[in-house]
Design a protein around this motif. Structure first.
Motif, PDB file in Angstrom:
ATOM      1  N   PRO A 245      46.400  -2.811  34.733  1.00 28.17           N
ATOM      2  CA  PRO A 245      47.030  -3.022  36.049  1.00 28.17           C
ATOM      3  C   PRO A 245      46.017  -3.211  37.168  1.00 28.17           C
ATOM      4  O   PRO A 245      46.252  -3.986  38.097  1.00 28.17           O
ATOM      5  N   ALA A 246      44.879  -2.510  37.115  1.00 31.18           N
ATOM      6  CA  ALA A 246      43.877  -2.627  38.179  1.00 31.18           C
ATOM      7  C   ALA A 246      43.297  -4.039  38.201  1.00 31.18           C
ATOM      8  O   ALA A 246      43.126  -4.655  39.264  1.00 31.18           O
ATOM      9  N   ILE A 247      42.981  -4.546  37.002  1.00 30.10           N
ATOM     10  CA  ILE A 247      42.423  -5.914  36.924  1.00 30.10           C
ATOM     11  C   ILE A 247      43.445  -6.926  37.430  1.00 30.10           C
ATOM     12  O   ILE A 247      43.114  -7.878  38.143  1.00 30.10           O
ATOM     13  N   ARG A 248      44.692  -6.701  37.056  1.00 29.03           N
ATOM     14  CA  ARG A 248      45.738  -7.632  37.485  1.00 29.03           C
ATOM     15  C   ARG A 248      45.903  -7.595  39.005  1.00 29.03           C
ATOM     16  O   ARG A 248      46.147  -8.624  39.650  1.00 29.03           O
ATOM     17  N   GLU A 249      45.742  -6.391  39.597  1.00 31.35           N
ATOM     18  CA  GLU A 249      45.850  -6.306  41.053  1.00 31.35           C
ATOM     19  C   GLU A 249      44.662  -7.000  41.718  1.00 31.35           C
ATOM     20  O   GLU A 249      44.810  -7.708  42.715  1.00 31.35           O
ATOM     21  N   TYR A 250      43.446  -6.814  41.146  1.00 29.40           N
ATOM     22  CA  TYR A 250      42.278  -7.522  41.685  1.00 29.40           C
ATOM     23  C   TYR A 250      42.498  -9.033  41.611  1.00 29.40           C
ATOM     24  O   TYR A 250      42.186  -9.781  42.553  1.00 29.40           O
ATOM     25  N   ALA A 251      43.017  -9.459  40.479  1.00 26.99           N
ATOM     26  CA  ALA A 251      43.248 -10.898  40.300  1.00 26.99           C
ATOM     27  C   ALA A 251      44.275 -11.416  41.304  1.00 26.99           C
ATOM     28  O   ALA A 251      44.167 -12.531  41.815  1.00 26.99           O
ATOM     29  N   ALA A 252      45.277 -10.575  41.575  1.00 22.73           N
ATOM     30  CA  ALA A 252      46.287 -10.988  42.549  1.00 22.73           C
ATOM     31  C   ALA A 252      45.666 -11.145  43.933  1.00 22.73           C
ATOM     32  O   ALA A 252      46.017 -12.063  44.695  1.00 22.73           O
ATOM     33  N   ARG A 253      44.733 -10.236  44.257  1.00 26.53           N
ATOM     34  CA  ARG A 253      44.072 -10.350  45.568  1.00 26.53           C
ATOM     35  C   ARG A 253      43.135 -11.568  45.602  1.00 26.53           C
ATOM     36  O   ARG A 253      42.970 -12.219  46.638  1.00 26.53           O
ATOM     37  N   ILE A 254      42.505 -11.857  44.477  1.00 23.74           N
ATOM     38  CA  ILE A 254      41.679 -13.073  44.407  1.00 23.74           C
ATOM     39  C   ILE A 254      42.542 -14.299  44.656  1.00 23.74           C
ATOM     40  O   ILE A 254      42.160 -15.227  45.381  1.00 23.74           O
ATOM     41  N   ARG A 255      43.728 -14.287  44.042  1.00 23.78           N
ATOM     42  CA  ARG A 255      44.629 -15.430  44.233  1.00 23.78           C
ATOM     43  C   ARG A 255      45.019 -15.574  45.691  1.00 23.78           C
ATOM     44  O   ARG A 255      44.993 -16.677  46.249  1.00 23.78           O
ATOM     45  N   ALA A 256      45.400 -14.456  46.332  1.00 25.93           N
ATOM     46  CA  ALA A 256      45.808 -14.527  47.734  1.00 25.93           C
ATOM     47  C   ALA A 256      44.651 -14.983  48.619  1.00 25.93           C
ATOM     48  O   ALA A 256      44.811 -15.824  49.507  1.00 25.93           O
ATOM     49  N   SER A 257      43.416 -14.432  48.353  1.00 30.21           N
ATOM     50  CA  SER A 257      42.264 -14.818  49.163  1.00 30.21           C
ATOM     51  C   SER A 257      41.841 -16.248  48.870  1.00 30.21           C
ATOM     52  O   SER A 257      41.405 -16.973  49.769  1.00 30.21           O
ATOM     53  N   GLY A 258      41.964 -16.666  47.611  1.00 34.43           N
ATOM     54  CA  GLY A 258      41.631 -18.041  47.267  1.00 34.43           C
ATOM     55  C   GLY A 258      42.538 -19.026  47.973  1.00 34.43           C
ATOM     56  O   GLY A 258      42.104 -20.076  48.455  1.00 34.43           O
ATOM     57  N   ARG A 259      43.813 -18.667  48.019  1.00 32.76           N
ATOM     58  CA  ARG A 259      44.740 -19.536  48.747  1.00 32.76           C
ATOM     59  C   ARG A 259      44.416 -19.546  50.233  1.00 32.76           C
ATOM     60  O   ARG A 259      44.582 -20.563  50.907  1.00 32.76           O
ATOM     61  N   ASN A 260      43.962 -18.412  50.741  1.00 36.05           N
ATOM     62  CA  ASN A 260      43.552 -18.354  52.144  1.00 36.05           C
ATOM     63  C   ASN A 260      42.344 -19.251  52.383  1.00 36.05           C
ATOM     64  O   ASN A 260      42.261 -19.972  53.377  1.00 36.05           O
ATOM     65  N   LEU A 261      41.370 -19.197  51.448  1.00 36.74           N
ATOM     66  CA  LEU A 261      40.198 -20.070  51.549  1.00 36.74           C
ATOM     67  C   LEU A 261      40.623 -21.529  51.534  1.00 36.74           C
ATOM     68  O   LEU A 261      40.128 -22.343  52.316  1.00 36.74           O
TER      69      LEU A 261
END
Length: 849
Positions: A372-388
């Motif tokens: 779950p922790a990795i999946r949450e990190y990945a979710a934040r990467i996705r959100a930040s990547g979309r922001n980028l």
């Protein structure tokens, strides 16, 4: 002395000019008085000649149409419901053919009121249907007038859309009952030839005007002219027996005559060129005297004129130099604009390509990771990547806005998901600075809205990002309220309020300027390009909104706007905080939306990482995925293997995607026939989609590629029979999509005026016709010409009953023959067509029971 001499010359010139104009005006007035009395009588005589010539040309086809209508053979045969039968049809076509040939008419025709069948000299044309075919409205209009004979002006579809006068005659029996309509047609060019003769001989302008259809005919052309509807009203002249003479304000005259047998208006206009020539002759003589006197004056002032000319030439050269300099500057500016556009497009591709890989592989982590922790990190990467990606789009969008190419594209979006993504995106930055984000979300917000969520997300992201950047302590308040407007519309009140540094009153006007930041020296350590608020303001303007600002220096700012959105699902979102926390704590497990184990696709991209990403995103669909790293390699594979779908990257070395597609069409058209080819591109410039579709691609997929979007694209273009939908976690493959029904009764009833009795009559007529027997006969004899005619009839009649599937297959057979491809497709699908016909026939018989 020189000044006095110049004044004397000037006064002399003025006196001569005044005298010239006075004598010329008196002479012209006298001549005009003499000529004026003769114009009216002569013009009416000319109008009568033109009127008689047109009537004489049309009297013959009118008489022929009346004779056809009184033909006893037609009257007796048309009493029958099935007129014409096969033998009668041959006789009718022969009769019409001889008539049109001998009388030199463009066409001769007969329409049965009972069967609706339309026959001309070339054979059966169609079933007349005024309710559903705009070209058949004339028939119902003529019937409703009650006239026995009428003239209709229209384009002839059977003869290259030439403008034609159709002479229509009503066929009635002895009881006065309507049996049908017959007639002949005369090309408008015949009338134009008559008009041209008069125009050439008398130097006048002649118009024939049909007010009802806004059609104007003259010696040069026949055309639809909307100005007729406002400038000329035939109703004002209806019933007028005499010729109406009218003088024009600028000289000349117009004579009008209403042609009651045609409901046309004849106009003859004479701009009095002959009279003008007399006036011109008089003026020329006076001018000669004037010029003679002026020559003397010219000799006197020649030195002065020479000096003025020298100065004028010098000035002209300066102007020319200036114009040349302006042209050079203009060319440089155009070159710079093109270079700017090319740079932005190239930058879009170069930057989006690595982001595509980042977001793609991140999505694969979300799909496959169990921690779950990795999946949450990945979710934040996705959100930040979309922001980028959103930040990169700022530069691209600025270019679009500056060039006027920013598009607003409304779609349906989930309100909770939309707002949650915004808060998840800004959350880590706010937490890093110790800021609290207050969420004031109206629980009565509809759960699904309709609008451009991409542009709205961009605007709010800019506001939230700025609020965090310029606030050192305190909080950010994100507020979204709603005011209902109608059942389908809502007004959103969006506000982003911070406790930051605030903005001075004198700086507020500069805030929305491009590349401009307020208090640059104080805020030099804060990142930013100065484009965000400018883009947000201009984007809201495109959506009929306005960005407002309330700010107190040292206390904070409040940016807010109101925006209209459509309502798709009015169900309230309810407790947003709970919904947000649920989404934040649970990243949804990935489940493929379909499987297609029998499908085979080809992906073409010059970057190996992109091909690996593509395979990973579609791994669980069970498709066979082939890859190629160049256009040349792709063409070699297509020659050897039949693919169901091809994804082709555009920006590749040696041979780009567009060039590859063009080469495929030239060198291997049969190999790619009916294979959807989708372009893959990181070109996000406005108008790119339309440009690629115009090049011949079937669809457009923009990078970075999202897994769900990719799966939807595959489901859209893969053969339906190869797609097996999958639903839910761990669910077994769902049944294939339910097949399209053989009969769409709702469609069939719409073609029958929603009358079920009439619909059943049409079904019975279809069954009695025996379409399949004819097709099998022509197929066995390899008579492809008649096969094409018969399958065309099957296409139209089956569609009229709602048998869309049968109609589509018949249409494909017809087009394969019509396009000169030979009978290969027909032979390949003959058994399928026969089976589908039998199944459709069985369904139709069920409806009759």
């Amino acid at each position: 002395m020189k000044f006095k001499h110049s004044r004397l010359i000037l006064m002399t010139v003025v006196l001569i000019i005044v005298s010239f104009f006075l004598t010329t005006a008196l002479s012209v007035h006298s001549l005009h008085t003499v000529i004026k009395g003769h114009n009216e009588e002569l013009s009416k005589v000319l109008a009568a000649q033109i009127y008689d010539s047109i009537n004489n040309r049309l009297s013959e086809p009118i008489a022929v149409a009346q004779t056809m209508a009184s033909d006893h053979f037609l009257m007796e045969s048309m009493e029958n419901e099935d007129f014409p039968n096969e033998e009668e049809a041959k006789q009718v076509v022969s009769y019409l053919s001889k008539l049109s040939t001998r009388m030199n008419y463009s066409s001769a025709f007969i329409i049965s009121q009972k069967s609706g069948k339309y026959y001309s000299q070339s054979g059966f044309n169609k079933i007349v249907d005024p309710l559903h075919d705009a070209h058949d409205v004339w028939y119902s209009t003529f019937i409703s007038t009650g006239r026995m004979v009428d003239l209709d002006l229209d384009t002839d579809q059977a003869h290259g859309d030439k403008w034609t006068v159709f002479v229509n005659a009503r066929i009635v029996n002895e009881k006065g009952e309507l049996l049908g309509v017959c007639g002949v047609s005369v090309e408008v060019s015949d009338l134009q030839e008559i008009l041209s003769g008069f125009v050439n001989e008398y130097n006048v302008h002649i118009n024939l005007i049909n007010d009802e259809d806004a059609i104007r005919i003259n010696e040069g052309q026949a055309s639809i002219d909307q100005t007729v509807l406002t400038s000329t009203k035939l109703k004002e002249y209806a019933g007028m027996k005499d010729y109406l003479y009218e003088e024009l304000p600028d000289g000349g005259y117009i004579v009008r005559k209403y042609m009651d047998n045609m409901d046309w208006l004849l106009e003859i206009e004479d701009d009095n060129e002959y009279e003008n020539s007399l006036f011109a002759s008089l003026i020329y003589r006076n001018t000669f005297l004037f010029v003679l006197i002026m020559i003397i004056l010219i000799i006197i002032v020649s030195r002065s004129i020479a000096e003025d000319r020298r100065r004028s030439d010098a000035y002209t050269k300066e102007i020319e130099k200036f114009a040349e300099a302006q042209e050079i500057l203009k060319a440089k500016a155009e070159t710079a604009n093109r270079a700017k556009g090319d740079f932005v497009a190239h930058m879009s591709h170069e930057i989006r390509t690595p982001i595509n890989a980042i977001l793609g592989f991140d999505e694969m982590i979300i799909r496959e990771a169990q921690d779950p922790a990795i999946r949450e990190y990945a979710a934040r990467i996705r959100a930040s990547g979309r922001n980028l990606l959103s930040l990169i789009n700022d530069v691209l969008d600025f270019s679009r806005i500056e060039s006027g190419k920013m598009d607003i594209v409304p779609v349906t979006y989930n309100t909770v998901s939309f707002l949650s993504d915004l808060i998840v995106m800004i959350g880590p930055r706010a937490e890093a600075k110790g800021l609290v984000i207050h969420k004031e979300i109206d629980p009565n917000l509809p759960s699904r809205l309709y609008g451009d969520d991409v542009r709205l997300r961009q605007v709010i992201t800019n506001l939230l990002t700025n609020a965090v950047k310029y606030t050192e302590k305190g909080s950010i308040t994100f507020s979204v309220k709603a005011s209902p407007m109608t059942d389908q519309k809502i007004l959103l009140h969006v506000s982003v309020k911070d406790t930051g540094i605030g903005i001075r009153e004198e700086e507020k006007d500069k805030l929305f300027e491009s590349f401009r930041r307020v208090e640059e020296s104080r805020n030099r350590n804060i990142e930013g390009s100065g484009l965000g608020l400018s883009i947000a303001s201009k984007t809201l303007s495109l959506m009929d909104s306005r960005l407002e600002l309330e700010s107190t220096y040292g206390k904070g700012s409040d940016f807010h706007f109101d925006l209209k959105q459509g309502i798709i699902d009015p169900t309230p979102v309810g407790d947003f905080e709970k919904a947000f926390n649920d989404r934040l704590s649970l990243v949804e497990d990935y489940h493929e939306s379909f499987e297609a184990p029998s499908a085979r696709i080809l992906v073409v991209d010059d970057i190996d990482m992109n091909l690996l990403l593509f395979r990973g995103l579609l791994k669980k669909t069970a498709m066979t995925i082939d890859t190629a790293m160049s256009g040349k390699e792709a063409m070699e594979k297509i020659r050897k293997t039949r693919y169901d779908l091809i994804f082709l990257d555009d920006l590749m070395p040696i041979m780009a995607g567009v060039e590859t597609l063009e080469k495929m069409k030239k060198e291997m058209p049969h190999a790619i026939r009916d294979i959807p080819i989708i372009v893959l591109t990181a070109n996000a410039i406005s108008g790119a989609r339309e440009a690629y579709l115009s090049e011949g691609f079937w669809d457009y997929l923009s990078k970075p590629i999202e897994g769900k979007v990719l799966e939807r694209m595959c489901m859209k273009w893969l053969p339906k029979e190869k797609v097996i939908k999958v639903s839910g976690k761990g669910a077994a493959p769902a049944e294939k999509e339910s097949a399209e029904p053989l009969i769409d009764e709702k469609l069939g009833l719409s073609y029958c005026m929603d009358s079920r009795d009439f619909y059943k009559e049409m079904i019975q007529s279809f069954l009695d016709t025996g379409h399949m027997e004819k097709l099998k006969k022509f197929f066995a004899a390899e008579d492809w010409k008649n096969y094409q005619i018969a399958v065309h009839g099957l296409k139209s009649s089956s569609l009229a009953l709602g048998a869309r599937k049968l109609s589509d297959l018949a249409k494909q057979c017809e087009l394969s023959l019509k396009n000169g491809e030979g009978p290969g497709f027909v032979k390949e699908h003959e058994e399928e067509l026969s089976k589908l016909y039998e199944e459709t026939e069985a369904e139709l018989r069920k409806i009759l029971k």
